[in-house]
Design a protein around this motif. Structure first.
Motif, mmCIF file in Angstrom:
data_model
loop_
_atom_site.group_PDB
_atom_site.id
_atom_site.type_symbol
_atom_site.label_atom_id
_atom_site.label_comp_id
_atom_site.label_asym_id
_atom_site.label_seq_id
_atom_site.Cartn_x
_atom_site.Cartn_y
_atom_site.Cartn_z
ATOM 1 N N THR A 1 -29.551 -36.977 4.814
ATOM 2 C CA THR A 1 -29.857 -36.424 3.231
ATOM 3 C C THR A 1 -31.553 -35.938 2.657
ATOM 4 O O THR A 1 -32.665 -36.255 4.020
ATOM 5 N N GLU A 2 -32.314 -36.382 1.535
ATOM 6 C CA GLU A 2 -33.796 -35.801 2.214
ATOM 7 C C GLU A 2 -34.750 -36.797 1.672
ATOM 8 O O GLU A 2 -33.940 -37.896 1.942
ATOM 9 N N PRO A 3 -35.267 -37.147 2.868
ATOM 10 C CA PRO A 3 -36.753 -37.871 3.221
ATOM 11 C C PRO A 3 -37.169 -39.214 1.551
ATOM 12 O O PRO A 3 -36.810 -38.564 0.718
ATOM 13 N N VAL A 4 -36.989 -39.767 2.364
ATOM 14 C CA VAL A 4 -37.868 -41.041 1.173
ATOM 15 C C VAL A 4 -40.005 -39.548 0.682
ATOM 16 O O VAL A 4 -40.220 -39.683 1.315
ATOM 17 N N PRO A 5 -39.515 -39.886 -0.650
ATOM 18 C CA PRO A 5 -41.129 -39.377 -1.238
ATOM 19 C C PRO A 5 -41.920 -40.714 -0.582
ATOM 20 O O PRO A 5 -41.922 -41.658 -0.412
ATOM 21 N N ASP A 6 -43.279 -39.660 -0.484
ATOM 22 C CA ASP A 6 -44.354 -39.957 0.227
ATOM 23 C C ASP A 6 -45.110 -41.449 -0.737
ATOM 24 O O ASP A 6 -45.054 -42.083 0.411
ATOM 25 N N HIS A 7 -45.383 -41.166 -2.186
ATOM 26 C CA HIS A 7 -45.358 -42.056 -2.588
ATOM 27 C C HIS A 7 -44.899 -43.528 -2.464
ATOM 28 O O HIS A 7 -45.342 -44.721 -2.933
ATOM 29 N N ILE A 8 -43.256 -43.886 -2.536
ATOM 30 C CA ILE A 8 -42.899 -45.122 -1.953
ATOM 31 C C ILE A 8 -42.783 -45.266 -1.191
ATOM 32 O O ILE A 8 -42.612 -46.547 -0.595
ATOM 33 N N ALA A 9 -43.011 -44.380 0.236
ATOM 34 C CA ALA A 9 -43.112 -44.892 2.011
ATOM 35 C C ALA A 9 -44.288 -45.830 1.085
ATOM 36 O O ALA A 9 -44.039 -46.756 2.268
ATOM 37 N N GLN A 10 -45.310 -45.284 1.258
ATOM 38 C CA GLN A 10 -46.549 -45.718 0.572
ATOM 39 C C GLN A 10 -46.601 -47.421 0.063
ATOM 40 O O GLN A 10 -46.882 -48.430 0.594
ATOM 41 N N MET A 11 -45.681 -47.410 -1.518
ATOM 42 C CA MET A 11 -45.270 -48.105 -1.657
ATOM 43 C C MET A 11 -45.658 -49.046 -0.916
ATOM 44 O O MET A 11 -45.125 -50.481 -0.926
ATOM 45 N N VAL A 12 -43.363 -49.811 0.477
ATOM 46 C CA VAL A 12 -43.126 -49.740 1.101
ATOM 47 C C VAL A 12 -44.013 -50.339 1.571
ATOM 48 O O VAL A 12 -44.555 -51.703 2.263
ATOM 49 N N GLU A 13 -45.306 -49.624 2.050
ATOM 50 C CA GLU A 13 -46.237 -50.076 3.475
ATOM 51 C C GLU A 13 -47.140 -51.693 2.634
ATOM 52 O O GLU A 13 -47.032 -52.256 2.949
ATOM 53 N N ASP A 14 -47.820 -50.341 1.514
ATOM 54 C CA ASP A 14 -48.446 -51.742 0.434
ATOM 55 C C ASP A 14 -47.351 -53.316 0.642
ATOM 56 O O ASP A 14 -48.208 -54.711 0.216
#
Length: 601
Positions: A574-587
């Motif tokens: 399925t489609e990848p995670v949006p960039d802002h969600i990936a950044q939120m997880v990193e934060d």
């Protein structure tokens, strides 16, 4: 003063304290209702977390299960405490930093999907509702014995008490009530243990008494207990395990993962001001929990020994257990047995008509023992002992003072009611906040949300009370099923949500549904569909424990594995995670501070 009068006095005063605290700290806003205003001190939060987590299963049922399961009962100690370490290290600080009110709040933001929220709420309700059945079972056991009412009436009284302080106080009232309840339950658990340890071993510290010498002999207490249970046809206490070693391992893992995925415990870490305080709360909670959990094995072993010594007077003196005079007469049985018989949780059936009580394992694998039992005129085990009564009956069996017995009653009720309140709040917030306010009625006022939360909590109390009258297992067994449901659905999604930047909404949703679905399928096969007796279908698959001998209470670990596998597989297609969600997880994973918990409107 009579035992009944002292019990009424002690229990009545404890209830007055709980209700008084709830009125004093009544929630006036949604923030106070859901997270107690976010300003609870870490030590107090640790104490409240301990009370929230040490439920009727821990106080009333766990030692009883260990007492009858022997060494294998250690899986409850290892699973529940080990799981709390997972929660404290891997989840609590990150969820607190995320800064939401509830677990479904986290799922909505992390998996950017209303569907993920709905699935999370379904998983939460499945686990919390099953868990609360165990609490209501414990409430019924305690009330029925100590207030002299039926088990059914005991559940109804418990429902009323929880309604009075949980519905009005919300998390703010529940938090400070749980601090008081912890003090009551820990005193009620340790004081009788000290008395009994001193009596049986001469050592006032129960944890040390377990390994000390039995009074009047050169044998250790555990060796004496091994001898006693084996003399009566039971398995050796110190080597007995439930089913296979695989089952015991999977059972332990299921309890660990379930503990780390319990919504009503996770939500406690949203009530402190900072991430650092969340870590400190977890540490203090472990300290408070350890006091009871290190005492439980001693309580279990000593209660089992005292029970057998009461029914068969020859076991302590190494006499002939098959002698006629060794089995006590039913007509002169101790008063505590008469009191517990009223509840229906202790039953005597005189199979050989001799007027004496023969309590032994009539299904023993020891053929020589069974031959001796038959030669003595024994026609089968005549005493049925519900495992949930062992802790509450323990001080009575040991003939401790009435005030100690009354204190144990108050402690058992405190344990059951504190956890019931936390579970009800988790259910209430899932319905009123996560479903109504955030999804279906977004223009709802704060006053309306508070009212919806209280109505949802009241409905949950009624439903839990009904199911508590017809539980699928003993209190701890029912709770183990709830832990399995949390392990198979919530824990994997939380872990992947925090530690995997690539886990998307499709994978998380599919994983939760698969894990919960397969676990409920296996559990319902053994307990009946929706726990309704008579609807079991395990016979369609060849008999009980048809999956490699794993008990339904232990199946949560298998469900969690299925959850991880399905989630990772679906993510790949399925489609990848949006960039802002990936950044939120990193934060979220960066070890810096967080703000207040906020609602997601």
């Amino acid at each position: 003063m009579s035992l009944q009068a002292i019990t009424y006095l002690v229990v009545g005063l404890s209830f007055a304290l709980y209700i008084g605290i709830a009125i004093w700290s009544r929630a006036g806003s949604t923030k106070e209702f859901y997270v107690a205003g976010g300003g609870v001190h870490p030590v107090l939060n640790g104490m409240a977390t301990g009370a929230d987590w040490m439920s009727a299963a821990s106080f009333i049922s766990m030692a009883g299960l260990i007492g009858f399961m022997g060494y294998g009962g250690a899986l409850f100690l290892m699973g529940w405490t080990g799981g709390y370490v997972l929660l404290a290290m891997l989840l609590a600080p990150y969820l607190r930093k995320f800064g939401k009110y509830t677990v479904p709040d986290f799922f909505k933001a992390r998996y950017y999907s209303d569907t993920a929220t709905i699935v999370a709420v379904i998983c939460l309700l499945a686990a919390s509702t099953t868990y609360i059945i165990g609490q209501m079972t414990g409430v019924g056991v305690a009330f029925s014995r100590f207030l002299g009412v039926s088990n059914t009436m005991g559940v109804f009284i418990g429902m009323a008490i929880v309604f009075m302080y949980a519905v009005f106080g919300g998390m703010k009232g529940i938090t400070y009530t749980q601090v008081a309840q912890y003090c009551v339950l820990i005193l009620a658990y340790t004081i009788p243990a000290i008395f009994i340890s001193l009596h049986l071993t001469g050592n006032p510290i129960p944890q040390l008494g377990l390994g000390s010498s039995f009074v009047g002999s050169d044998m250790s207490m555990l060796a004496k207990l091994d001898q006693v249970v084996m003399d009566l046809g039971f398995a050796k206490y110190t080597t007995q395990i439930p089913g296979t070693k695989l089952n015991m391992f999977v059972y332990t893992v299921s309890l660990m993962l379930g503990t780390a995925g319990l919504p009503h415990v996770i939500i406690r870490f949203f009530t402190v001001p900072k991430v650092k305080d969340a870590r400190m709360s977890a540490g203090w909670a472990l300290v408070f929990i350890a006091i009871l959990y290190t005492t439980a094995p001693s309580v279990a072993a000593m209660a089992r020994l005292n029970l057998h010594a009461t029914i068969n007077t020859a076991v302590k003196s190494d006499g002939n257990v098959f002698a006629e005079e060794a089995s006590i007469k039913y007509s002169t049985r101790p008063a505590w047995m008469e009191r517990w018989e009223v509840t229906g949780l202790l039953k005597f059936n005189d199979k050989n008509g001799d007027g004496r009580i023969q309590y032994y394992n009539d299904k023993s694998a020891n053929k020589d023992f069974l031959a001796k039992a038959e030669a003595a005129g024994w026609k089968g085990n005549e005493l049925t002992v519900n495992r949930d009564i062992m802790v509450l009956a323990n001080p009575e069996i040991a003939r401790l003072p009435n005030w100690v017995i009354a204190l144990v009653a108050a402690g058992g009720l405190a344990a059951a009611l504190s956890t019931a309140a936390g579970l009800l709040l988790a259910i209430s917030s899932a319905v009123s906040h996560d479903l109504l306010r955030n999804m279906f009625m977004k223009d709802m006022s704060e006053k309306g949300e508070l009212m919806a939360g209280r109505i949802a909590m009241a409905a949950a109390i009624v439903g839990a009370g009904y199911l508590g009258l017809n539980p699928p297992d003993f209190a701890a067994g029912t709770v183990a099923i709830a832990f399995g449901l949390a392990a198979s659905s919530i824990f994997p999604a939380l872990m992947m949500g925090i530690f995997s930047k690539t886990m998307n909404r499709q994978g998380a949703i599919a994983g939760m549904l698969a894990g919960l679905g397969i676990t409920m399928f296996y559990v319902f096969a053994h307990t009946g569909i929706l726990y309704i007796k008579g609807t079991e279908y395990y016979h369609l698959f060849g008999g009980k424990d048809f999956f490699f001998g794993i008990h339904p209470n232990a199946f949560g670990a298998i469900g969690a594995l299925v959850n991880f596998i399905v989630a990772l597989a679906v993510r790949s297609f399925t489609e990848p995670v949006p960039d802002h969600i990936a950044q939120m997880v990193e934060d979220v994973r960066v070890p810096r501070g967080s703000g207040d918990a906020v609602a997601d409107h």
